[in-house]
Design an enzyme around this catalytic site. Structure first.
Site, PDB file in Angstrom:
ATOM      1  N   GLU A   3     -15.724   7.329   6.453  1.00  0.00           N
ATOM      2  CA  GLU A   3     -15.075   6.552   7.750  1.00  0.00           C
ATOM      3  C   GLU A   3     -14.384   7.658   9.027  1.00  0.00           C
ATOM      4  O   GLU A   3     -14.960   8.766   8.726  1.00  0.00           O
ATOM      5  CB  GLU A   3     -13.502   6.147   7.160  1.00  0.00           C
ATOM      6  CG  GLU A   3     -12.775   7.270   6.455  1.00  0.00           C
ATOM      7  CD  GLU A   3     -11.424   6.984   5.896  1.00  0.00           C
ATOM      8  OE1 GLU A   3     -11.026   5.752   6.212  1.00  0.00           O
ATOM      9  OE2 GLU A   3     -10.792   7.753   5.140  1.00  0.00           O
ATOM     10  N   LYS A  23      -2.450   7.230   1.439  1.00  0.00           N
ATOM     11  CA  LYS A  23      -2.013   7.342   2.803  1.00  0.00           C
ATOM     12  C   LYS A  23      -0.981   8.633   2.689  1.00  0.00           C
ATOM     13  O   LYS A  23       0.068   7.968   2.938  1.00  0.00           O
ATOM     14  CB  LYS A  23      -1.789   5.935   3.375  1.00  0.00           C
ATOM     15  CG  LYS A  23      -1.818   6.228   4.940  1.00  0.00           C
ATOM     16  CD  LYS A  23      -1.918   4.724   5.580  1.00  0.00           C
ATOM     17  CE  LYS A  23      -1.810   4.637   7.101  1.00  0.00           C
ATOM     18  NZ  LYS A  23      -2.821   5.740   7.837  1.00  0.00           N
ATOM     19  N   ARG A  78       0.772  -1.200   0.071  1.00  0.00           N
ATOM     20  CA  ARG A  78       0.019   0.119  -0.071  1.00  0.00           C
ATOM     21  C   ARG A  78       0.909   1.200   0.116  1.00  0.00           C
ATOM     22  O   ARG A  78       0.514   2.198  -0.642  1.00  0.00           O
ATOM     23  CB  ARG A  78      -0.973  -0.188   1.143  1.00  0.00           C
ATOM     24  CG  ARG A  78      -1.713   1.040   1.261  1.00  0.00           C
ATOM     25  CD  ARG A  78      -3.079   1.041   2.283  1.00  0.00           C
ATOM     26  NE  ARG A  78      -2.598   1.145   3.525  1.00  0.00           N
ATOM     27  CZ  ARG A  78      -3.000   0.980   4.867  1.00  0.00           C
ATOM     28  NH1 ARG A  78      -4.465   0.612   4.684  1.00  0.00           N
ATOM     29  NH2 ARG A  78      -2.684   1.046   5.912  1.00  0.00           N
TER      30      ARG A  78
END
Ligand code: PMP
Length: 289
Positions: free
Chosen positions: A182, A149, A50
């Site tokens: 989220e 991220k 990721r």
């Protein structure tokens, strides 16, 4: 504490970053938070994957290979002599000048910290969290894709501050369309009539590694799982609710915007998934030997 600075292990006092690093000046970089349990770095390969995906999207060249990054992470955990803890793996655009042009940054820079983290007190794991939705909207994928991220967490921090202003330890963020996305550092799940439901990734959420783990464990346990568009109505009328994240793990939510969820106690399925999750944390991943 021993820190890994671009492949070199140095004592914490010497672990410093340039004030011209664009990670600091502009939030130009990517990161991962990773946990290790009993000398097992949980899903390290998935986290590194990721990290590299996030870097690719922002066109940040990581100077080492994925395999080297895995080895550097293991090396850092070993150097700190910890069996259980939390890793912060950060890659920045590196040192540039005062303009934001990323081309001025000749080399990216990484560092790895292996330490401890406690996100919520034990009491919240036993009795659940009381949280709120906030007015600050989740960034859109068109502006800054929540799947990246990145070191740009101001959107989440603004939401966390807003929640704090209302006396809540965590926020649930709503997206531009008015759907649930989220929490500020965690994914959201509900249980309704025995089914596990979470917002679809297209709601603008991080593709959480804990989220994925929990969905796999639920399916294996014969629980139906659905990823779908969710509204606040779905949250308020849920039988159970919980958040997932590397640092938070699986944490029950018992109240949202003053609405009691289910019977106001962590639910049976939530507890089951908490246990199943803890069961795999020591086995899936890369061993520190
Ligand atoms: N959403 C956000 C915004 C996050 O920062 C995180 C990680 N802290 C998560 C969800 C959970 O992701 P993971 O399970 O991979 O840690």
């Amino acid at each position: 504490m021993i820190i890994n600075l671009n492949g070199k292990l140095v004592p914490q006092e010497l672990a410093v970053v340039s004030v011209f690093d664009h990670g600091l000046l502009y939030g130009d970089g990517v990161f991962e938070g990773i946990r290790f349990y009993s000398n097992n770095i949980f899903k390290l390969e998935e986290h590194v994957e990721r990290l590299f995906d996030s870097a690719k999207v922002i066109m940040l060249n990581i100077a080492v290979s994925k395999q080297q990054m895995i080895e550097e992470t293991v090396k850092t955990v070993k150097a700190n002599g910890l069996a259980d803890g939390y890793i912060r793996l950060v890659v920045t655009r590196g040192v540039g000048d005062l303009g934001l042009d990323p081309k001025k940054c000749k080399e990216s820079f990484y560092f790895i910290i292996a330490g401890k983290i406690t996100l919520y007190p034990e009491e919240n794991y036993l009795n659940g969290l009381s949280i709120t939705t906030v007015a600050v909207r989740r960034s859109t994928a068109e502006a800054l894709d929540p799947k990246i991220k990145s070191l740009n967490y101001l959107n989440n921090i603004m939401a966390k501050i807003e929640a704090g202003n209302h006396g809540s330890p965590e926020a649930i963020m709503i997206n531009q369309q008015g759907y649930v996305s989220e929490a500020t550092g965690d994914n959201v799940f509900i249980i309704k009539k025995g089914k596990l439901i979470t917002p679809d990734l297209s709601a603008g959420v991080l593709d959480g590694i804990t989220r994925d783990t929990v969905m796999v464990l639920a399916r294996e346990a014969g629980i139906k799982v659905e990823e779908k568009t969710m509204t606040r109505y779905d949250l308020y009328t849920a039988d159970e609710c919980f958040l997932t994240g590397t640092a938070a793990e699986v944490i029950p939510v018992v109240k949202i915007d003053a609405r009691v969820i289910g019977d106001g106690k962590p639910g049976v399925i939530t507890k089951k998934l908490q246990n199943l999750f803890h069961g795999v944390t020591k086995t899936i991943g890369v061993k520190v030997v």
